[in-house]
Write a protein that holds these residues in place. Structure first.
Motif, PDB file in Angstrom:
ATOM      1  N   PHE A   1       0.445  -1.183  -0.421  1.00 40.19           N
ATOM      2  CA  PHE A   1       0.214   0.634   0.383  1.00 40.19           C
ATOM      3  C   PHE A   1       0.905   1.193   0.413  1.00 40.19           C
ATOM      4  N   VAL A   2       1.359   2.172  -0.672  1.00 39.10           N
ATOM      5  CA  VAL A   2       1.606   3.212  -1.440  1.00 39.10           C
ATOM      6  C   VAL A   2       0.490   4.119  -0.995  1.00 39.10           C
ATOM      7  N   TYR A   3       1.155   5.018  -0.063  1.00 38.83           N
ATOM      8  CA  TYR A   3       0.532   6.224   0.516  1.00 38.83           C
ATOM      9  C   TYR A   3       0.898   7.502  -0.280  1.00 38.83           C
ATOM     10  N   THR A   4       0.888   8.407  -1.584  1.00 39.68           N
ATOM     11  CA  THR A   4       0.977   8.739  -2.203  1.00 39.68           C
ATOM     12  C   THR A   4       1.281  10.734  -1.322  1.00 39.68           C
ATOM     13  N   GLY A   5       2.655  12.004  -1.999  1.00 36.98           N
ATOM     14  CA  GLY A   5       1.798  13.090  -1.317  1.00 36.98           C
ATOM     15  C   GLY A   5       3.320  13.034  -1.001  1.00 36.98           C
ATOM     16  N   SER A   6       3.968  12.688  -0.854  1.00 32.15           N
ATOM     17  CA  SER A   6       6.137  12.084  -0.444  1.00 32.15           C
ATOM     18  C   SER A   6       6.473  11.342  -1.311  1.00 32.15           C
TER      19      SER A   6
ATOM     20  N   ALA B   1      -8.411   5.654  -0.006  1.00 31.07           N
ATOM     21  CA  ALA B   1      -9.775   4.390   0.344  1.00 31.07           C
ATOM     22  C   ALA B   1      -8.936   3.982   1.495  1.00 31.07           C
ATOM     23  N   GLY B   2     -10.270   3.320   1.376  1.00 30.18           N
ATOM     24  CA  GLY B   2      -9.522   2.724   2.734  1.00 30.18           C
ATOM     25  C   GLY B   2      -8.973   1.455   2.761  1.00 30.18           C
ATOM     26  N   LEU B   3      -8.167   1.033   3.987  1.00 31.65           N
ATOM     27  CA  LEU B   3      -7.146  -0.391   3.521  1.00 31.65           C
ATOM     28  C   LEU B   3      -8.211  -1.642   3.666  1.00 31.65           C
ATOM     29  N   ASN B   4      -7.897  -2.146   2.550  1.00 27.55           N
ATOM     30  CA  ASN B   4      -8.337  -3.409   1.962  1.00 27.55           C
ATOM     31  C   ASN B   4      -7.643  -4.782   2.392  1.00 27.55           C
TER      32      ASN B   4
END
Length: 946
Positions: A857-862, A923-926
């Motif tokens: 799960f890659v959380y972008t923005g940085s 989106a939430g963690l699925n």
């Protein structure tokens, strides 16, 4: 040519000898400085020892030589291969490494530490700040020692072990470093200015104001009628508070230990009583008056009508509390103390100190009862992780726990039979609740055979068969309680007694414990290396041989006889093999764990040692040991205190810590015979909230007294509470690739799993006092809920980054407080922008399936990075280089994730695997998402556009 070279060399040598003649001696790893005119009670010699470029050991003596007694905590000595230089100038001598400079004033012995640019990092108090007060202890000349440092305004301090007073930042606070049930002492202090001080002393120590707390009578006390005759003490009956047993004026509240209970009015039934102290107090000086409380039962304290404390603890285990309150000498300040003891063995003490003296403002002071010298390590780093890494350089790396130990543990006080153990594990497997470890608490032996280390055959007819079935059928590990305690005259007692390896004072006293009609007992001397070997041999013969996987070392303060005075506690463990118990009061747990670690590693080098101990000391992380927070209360306010306690423990350099999920001992409303109605609802919510928090502690473990602590015994399977506990248990197992990677980095890179916000956001001064939020690894911001019926909580999102709500993907910029939703079944949980979180398959136990496929799960923005660490999970081959890492790097500018080339290998490694790459924004963690890109990976670098 040789003659031409010889002259400059001889000249250089003569110059060095001339420069250092008399009071400075150059050693292979540092300098020894002798002061020409030492002051009375001051220092005669100061020694600087280079450990690394960023670690310098300082020892100081009031004698003509510095004691060479070996350290119990340091595994390193000097490092002569580190390059350093020295220079004497202007009555000062400097020692310079590549990273820092230590300067000693030749007149005072004062030490100053600066960085490469000459900026002051830490300096001892003007004049040196060293005090040696001669003490004759058990016929040996020792010193009470004190070291004082300067501390600029705005500095914050952490560490010092586990202290459950609710404090996070110890600047301008006082911390008592005395081992006790629920207090774990680690004399390592971490500063927000990126340095640490490891105080190498084993006696009772005080951080901060070293004055002894005083009785309330040192203030001006007035009774309810306003007369200067002490406070009005009313001893009444709880169910009939108007029926007074006795009323009298008292100038102290001091029922601290067993001997002081004799001062309770004769015949007063404490178990049925309620006691109040009322009146007013007036200080001798204006300022913040300090109050220190130890109490059990119910206690409430009001000053000027303000409720300062509202707490409950079980009668036999009083716990500490502290607060400060502004008082003025020209005013009478109303005070009321209400105490419901609940038992005849309850304790209360309320003491005070006048405001901190001006001489200690903006200072660090460490004061120890007994020592041969002042001995501390200055540790410098670019960040807190480097500082903690320096601590582990000195005391030893934190061994990697077996992988199964990072799963869920079930325990209770206690499983009484073999059948109860097996049926409990069967229920977990039947209900598909992930589980890796079942724990056997005390009293599995015959009632009169504590210390036999043998199962009672009437209740455990086939202990080995039980453990074998746990392993082979239920894939569950087995941990067992092992006390250093022996009943008088059992066979194992005699083995130690014949060698003189027991503390005998409790035997002489004939003091009985609380089992049945009571038995006389004592502890073995863990400071004796041969006694440690004998203790291990008994565990090996009776328990390890049956397949026991791990050791639960209880009462390792050592708690030979609970609620004794400090002086009596010293008598009970005196002398130790190394010397006076006054000098060696605190590190019993370290020595006890060391013996088991060394014994098991020698006997079975291929099995990781794993120890859980109630006490701790500097260096214990090197011996396969974790710590839990002791016998705590099943209360929401106690849950709140666990959070800063665990964070400061982790900031002390010890990465593995846990707490009794749900609290250990319970109030009567939960226990007689079962909670009902509103009490039942509160019980379920308390355990649910604690379980949510526990899922993000380094170790995930439930334990406590009745009511039973298994999730299915707490709440029905269709309830919100049960479903929430199941969700967080499942989440813990899904996060196992992430969590085990953190454990690997803790060993290889000096990392810390459970992280005070100061570790990752030190440029944001708002976080300095935040002790109820933390980072779990680099990505997850954990925000426990610790208030009954709360359905939201205020929390801070650290600055200079963005944050994603893990449940719905909503993005919020950091640098502000928010009010986050906290429904009963969820705890607020946020992910830092730039995070890469590996999620593994659904598991019932950690070894059930290999981690394939892993969802990233890659959380972008940085920009972001993460390194996946893997090894065999059960042995020590990782120490030999048998492990692998795979790096993940996300570049925000190119919107690309790079999966790096695999580095290293180990037996059983997955050579081919799949990664599913998911852009997690919005989106939430699925767990089971089929979105994203499925990547086949064989060990070579790949770039994946997002």
């Amino acid at each position: 040519m040789k003659k031409k070279r010889l002259f400059p060399l001889v000249l250089f040598t003569l110059c060095i000898q001339f420069c250092y003649a008399g009071h400075i001696e150059r050693l292979k790893d540092g300098l020894l400085i002798r002061l020409d005119q030492p002051t009375a009670g001051g220092v005669k010699q100061v020694k600087l020892q280079v450990i690394t470029d960023k670690i310098i050991r300082v020892t100081a003596s009031a004698n003509d030589s510095i004691s060479a007694t070996p350290s119990l905590i340091a595994i390193v000595t000097g490092a002569p291969d580190v390059k350093w230089t020295s220079e004497e100038k202007d009555n000062k001598v400097t020692l310079k490494t590549g990273e820092l400079t230590a300067t000693v004033n030749l007149g005072t012995g004062e030490v100053l530490f600066t960085d490469k640019a000459g900026n002051i990092i830490l300096q001892e108090k003007k004049g040196g700040g060293k005090t040696f007060t001669p003490e004759n202890i058990d016929g040996h000349p020792l010193y009470k020692v004190q070291q004082v440092f300067e501390s600029p305004a705005g500095e914050a301090f952490y560490g010092l072990g586990q202290h459950q007073t609710g404090l996070m930042n110890y600047k301008d606070q006082d911390v008592d470093l005395t081992q006790y049930n629920s207090v774990a002492v680690v004399p390592f202090l971490v500063s927000s200015r990126h340095y640490g001080i490891l105080w190498d002393n084993y006696s009772i120590t005080r951080f901060g104001d070293d004055r002894k707390y005083e009785e309330l009578g040192k203030l001006l006390l007035y009774n309810k009628e306003g007369k200067p005759e002490g406070l009005t003490a009313t001893y009444a009956f709880r169910k009939k508070p108007d029926s007074i047993f006795v009323k009298r004026n008292e100038n102290k509240i001091d029922y601290t230990f067993i001997p002081s209970l004799k001062d309770i009015p004769a015949g007063y039934p404490m178990a049925k009583g309620i006691i109040t102290w009322e009146g007013s107090i007036s200080p001798l000086t204006d300022g913040l008056q300090k109050f220190y409380i130890t109490s059990s039962g119910y206690i409430k304290i009001w000053i000027d009508g303000q409720l300062m404390l509202d707490k409950w603890r079980e009668g036999w285990n009083p716990g500490p509390s502290v607060f400060q309150h502004q008082l003025f000498k020209a005013r009478k300040h109303a005070i009321k103390v209400e105490w419901i003891p609940e038992s005849d063995q309850a304790f209360i003490s309320l003491k005070q100190l006048s405001p901190t003296p001006e001489t200690l403002h903006n200072k660090i002071a460490l004061t120890s009862e007994a020592g041969e010298k002042i001995d501390y390590y200055f540790v410098y780093g670019n960040n807190t992780d480097e500082v903690i890494g320096g601590y582990r350089t000195i005391t030893g790396a934190a061994t990697i726990v077996p992988k199964w130990a990072l799963g869920y543990w079930q325990s209770r006080e206690r499983y009484k039979t073999q059948r109860e153990v097996i049926s409990t594990v069967q229920a977990f497997r039947k209900k598909n609740i992930p589980l890796d470890n079942i724990v056997m608490d005390w009293s599995y032996w015959k009632q009169d055979a504590w210390g036999s280390q043998e199962f009672d055959p009437a209740r455990f007819p086939d202990a080995k068969g039980m453990i074998d079935s746990l392993h082979s059928i239920y894939h569950t590990h087995f941990m067992i309680s092992a006390w250093p305690k022996f009943y008088k005259d059992i066979d194992n007692y005699k083995l130690f007694d014949n060698k003189g390896w027991l503390y005998k004072q409790n035997i002489k006293d004939g003091q009985k414990d609380w089992i049945g009609n009571g038995y006389v007992s004592t502890f073995y001397d863990a400071f004796n290396p041969d006694a440690r070997k004998l203790f291990w041999s008994l565990l090996s013969k009776h328990l390890f041989s049956k397949g026991v996987d791990a050791w639960w070392l209880d009462a390792t303060e050592p708690d030979i006889y609970s609620n004794s005075t400090i002086e009596h506690r010293k008598e009970l463990m005196n002398p130790t093999a190394l010397g006076s118990s006054t000098q060696y009061f605190n590190p019993y747990a370290l020595q006890n764990a060391k013996g088991i670690y060394e014994g098991q590693r020698k006997e079975n080098p291929d099995q990781r040692v794993f120890i859980l101990t109630r006490s701790a000391f500097a260096g214990i992380q090197h011996y396969g040991a974790a710590t839990w927070s002791g016998d705590i209360a099943s209360r929401f306010d106690e849950l709140a205190r666990q959070i800063p306690a665990g964070l400061n423990f982790s900031l002390s350099g010890l990465p593995y810590w846990t707490t009794d999920i749900g609290g250990f001992y319970v109030e009567d409303k939960y226990d007689q015979p079962d909670p009902k109605g509103a009490d039942l609802q509160e019980w379920r919510e308390l355990n649910t909230r604690w379980f949510q928090y526990g899922a993000f502690c380094p170790l995930f473990r439930s334990h406590g007294q009745y009511p039973y602590r298994e999730p299915f015994n707490i709440a029905p399977e269709n309830s919100q509470e049960f479903k929430s506990m199941l969700y967080y248990d499942q989440l813990r197992y899904r996060l196992m690739p992430y969590i085990y990677s953190l454990a690997g980095h803790a060993y290889h890179d000096g990392y810390t799993l459970m992280r005070g916000l100061i570790m990752d956001f030190d440029k944001d001064t708002t976080v300095q006092h935040i002790g109820d939020q933390f980072m779990f690894g680099p990505s997850l911001l954990v925000n426990p809920v610790y208030t009954y019926k709360a359905r939201s909580r205020k929390l801070y999102l650290p600055a200079n980054t963005g944050w994603y709500n893990i449940y719905n993907g909503q993005y919020t910029e950091g640098g502000k407080y928010i009010t986050a939703d906290a429904p009963l079944d969820r705890m607020p949980l946020y992910v830092k922008a730039g995070s890469i979180i590996p999620i593994g398959p659904a598991l019932q136990y950690t070894s059930q399936l290999p981690a394939d496929t892993i969802t990233l799960f890659v959380y972008t923005g940085s920009n972001g990075k993460f390194s996946l660490y893997e090894d065999e999970g059960v042995n020590y081959n990782y120490e030999k280089g048998q492990f692998s890492t795979i790096s993940f790097n996300y570049n925000e500018a190119s919107k690309t994730l790079t999966i790096g080339k695999r580095e290293g290998s180990f037996p059983g490694m997955l050579k081919q695997r799949s990664f599913r790459v998911v852009k997690a924004n919005g989106a939430g963690l699925n767990f089971d998402t089929k979105n994203g890109k499925l990547i086949s990976y064989t060990g070579e670098e790949q770039n994946i556009p997002l």
